[in-house]
Design a protein around this motif. Sequence first.
Motif, short mmCIF file in Angstrom:
data_model
loop_
_atom_site.label_atom_id
_atom_site.label_comp_id
_atom_site.label_asym_id
_atom_site.label_seq_id
_atom_site.Cartn_x
_atom_site.Cartn_y
_atom_site.Cartn_z
N ARG A 76 38.57 49.74 34.48
CA ARG A 76 39.53 48.82 33.84
C ARG A 76 40.92 49.42 33.78
NH1 ARG A 76 40.16 49.41 28.09
NH2 ARG A 76 38.96 51.17 27.32
N PHE A 77 41.02 50.74 33.85
CA PHE A 77 42.33 51.40 33.82
C PHE A 77 43.09 51.23 35.13
CE2 PHE A 77 39.72 53.93 30.82
CZ PHE A 77 40.39 53.56 29.66
N GLU A 78 42.40 50.88 36.20
CA GLU A 78 43.03 50.71 37.50
C GLU A 78 43.49 49.28 37.77
OE1 GLU A 78 40.74 54.12 40.09
OE2 GLU A 78 39.59 52.35 39.50
N ILE A 79 43.19 48.36 36.87
CA ILE A 79 43.55 46.95 37.08
C ILE A 79 45.06 46.76 37.16
CG2 ILE A 79 43.43 44.63 36.04
CD1 ILE A 79 40.79 45.61 37.24
N ARG A 80 45.83 47.43 36.31
CA ARG A 80 47.29 47.29 36.32
C ARG A 80 47.86 47.70 37.68
NH1 ARG A 80 50.59 44.20 35.40
NH2 ARG A 80 49.53 43.81 33.46
N GLU A 81 47.39 48.82 38.21
CA GLU A 81 47.87 49.29 39.52
C GLU A 81 47.45 48.30 40.62
OE1 GLU A 81 49.74 51.49 42.47
OE2 GLU A 81 49.94 51.65 40.29
N LEU A 82 46.24 47.76 40.52
CA LEU A 82 45.80 46.75 41.49
C LEU A 82 46.71 45.54 41.46
CD1 LEU A 82 43.60 45.68 43.50
CD2 LEU A 82 42.58 44.58 41.49
N THR A 83 47.04 45.09 40.27
CA THR A 83 47.95 43.94 40.12
C THR A 83 49.30 44.22 40.76
OG1 THR A 83 46.85 43.36 38.06
CG2 THR A 83 49.00 42.38 38.43
N ASN A 84 49.83 45.42 40.55
CA ASN A 84 51.11 45.81 41.15
C ASN A 84 51.02 45.80 42.68
OD1 ASN A 84 52.20 46.14 38.60
ND2 ASN A 84 51.86 48.34 38.57
N ILE A 85 49.91 46.30 43.21
CA ILE A 85 49.73 46.33 44.67
C ILE A 85 49.71 44.91 45.22
CG2 ILE A 85 48.03 46.82 46.50
CD1 ILE A 85 47.22 49.31 44.81
N ILE A 86 48.92 44.05 44.61
CA ILE A 86 48.80 42.68 45.11
C ILE A 86 50.13 41.95 45.01
CG2 ILE A 86 47.69 40.44 44.70
CD1 ILE A 86 45.22 42.11 43.74
N VAL B 2 43.38 36.04 42.48
CA VAL B 2 42.64 37.22 42.06
C VAL B 2 41.75 36.87 40.88
CG1 VAL B 2 42.80 39.61 41.28
CG2 VAL B 2 44.56 38.68 42.78
N SER B 3 40.51 37.30 40.94
CA SER B 3 39.56 37.13 39.85
C SER B 3 39.01 38.50 39.49
CB SER B 3 38.43 36.19 40.29
OG SER B 3 37.43 36.15 39.31
N ILE B 4 39.07 38.86 38.20
CA ILE B 4 38.58 40.14 37.73
C ILE B 4 37.37 39.87 36.83
CG2 ILE B 4 39.12 42.27 36.48
CD1 ILE B 4 40.95 41.98 38.84
N THR B 5 36.26 40.53 37.10
CA THR B 5 35.06 40.35 36.29
C THR B 5 34.49 41.70 35.87
OG1 THR B 5 33.68 40.29 38.28
CG2 THR B 5 34.42 38.18 37.41
N ASP B 6 33.68 41.68 34.81
CA ASP B 6 32.99 42.88 34.36
C ASP B 6 31.80 43.15 35.28
OD1 ASP B 6 34.64 43.32 32.14
OD2 ASP B 6 33.42 42.01 30.88
N VAL B 7 31.54 44.42 35.52
CA VAL B 7 30.38 44.83 36.30
C VAL B 7 29.44 45.53 35.34
CG1 VAL B 7 29.56 46.29 38.19
CG2 VAL B 7 31.73 45.08 38.41
N SER B 8 28.24 45.00 35.17
CA SER B 8 27.32 45.60 34.21
C SER B 8 26.58 46.80 34.77
CB SER B 8 26.33 44.55 33.69
OG SER B 8 25.56 44.05 34.75
N GLU B 9 26.39 46.84 36.08
CA GLU B 9 25.64 47.94 36.66
C GLU B 9 26.00 48.08 38.13
OE1 GLU B 9 20.96 49.34 36.97
OE2 GLU B 9 21.52 47.55 35.84
N ILE B 10 26.05 49.32 38.60
CA ILE B 10 26.31 49.59 40.02
C ILE B 10 25.11 50.35 40.56
CG2 ILE B 10 27.77 50.80 41.67
CD1 ILE B 10 30.08 50.47 39.64
N ILE B 11 24.52 49.83 41.62
CA ILE B 11 23.38 50.47 42.26
C ILE B 11 23.79 50.80 43.69
CG2 ILE B 11 20.99 50.17 43.02
CD1 ILE B 11 20.72 48.12 40.70
N GLY B 12 23.52 52.01 44.12
CA GLY B 12 23.88 52.41 45.47
C GLY B 12 25.13 53.27 45.45
N ASN B 13 25.66 53.51 46.62
CA ASN B 13 26.83 54.37 46.75
C ASN B 13 28.09 53.61 46.41
OD1 ASN B 13 25.30 56.54 47.63
ND2 ASN B 13 25.40 55.89 49.76
N HIS B 14 28.81 54.13 45.45
CA HIS B 14 30.12 53.58 45.06
C HIS B 14 31.14 54.60 45.52
CE1 HIS B 14 33.04 51.29 42.86
NE2 HIS B 14 33.39 52.36 42.17
N ILE B 15 31.76 54.32 46.64
CA ILE B 15 32.61 55.31 47.29
C ILE B 15 34.02 55.27 46.72
CG2 ILE B 15 33.56 56.06 49.51
CD1 ILE B 15 31.12 54.59 50.79
N LYS B 16 34.50 56.44 46.33
CA LYS B 16 35.88 56.57 45.90
C LYS B 16 36.44 57.84 46.56
CE LYS B 16 39.19 56.89 42.29
NZ LYS B 16 39.58 57.05 40.94
#
Length: 170
Positions: A132-142, A151-165
């Motif tokens: 959620r801390f990266e949303i402001r920067e995403l908005t600036n980029i877009i 743009v639609s922002i939603t909550d993610v309750s769980e991440i399964i698998g590789n989340h690459i950063k």
Amino acid sequence: MKYADHVGVGIIIRFGGCLDGTETVAIILNRKLGLAVGQMVLIMNLVIYSVAGILFGPDRAMYSLLTYFITSKVLDVVENGVNQAKAATIITNDAKEISDKIYQNLGRTVTIMEGEGLVSGKKVVLYCVMTRFEIRELTNIINSVDTSAFVSITDVSEIIGNHIKKTSKK
């Protein structure tokens, strides 16, 4: 309850414990229905304090409700973590530039899909998971690339698998 007490309750719940009956019921409902423990505690206490407000007066019930509202928010933050994941779905005509900037500035990978709007026709849909801390920067980029992007922002309750950063930003 003091703020530290709320955090303590959240930590207890995060590691499988509970303190009272409402939390026990909330944890059971969380496991069966997937509802947030803090929200369930708030709903149950809302019912309890509504009855108390009728019996003892609305001012006493309102102070108690305010306390439990704060408690429910703290419980959710402690239980889910401060870095709760968010998912951004971006519909744009400038997919390559936006996805490159997201990767460069946030270190996040982007899934690129084809889409078609009923009115707007062919579009590209980007999907990206971040904190959620990266949303402001995403908005600036877009906004710097495509001011007409949807743009639609939603909550993610769980991440399964590789989340690459990407670990280092350029």
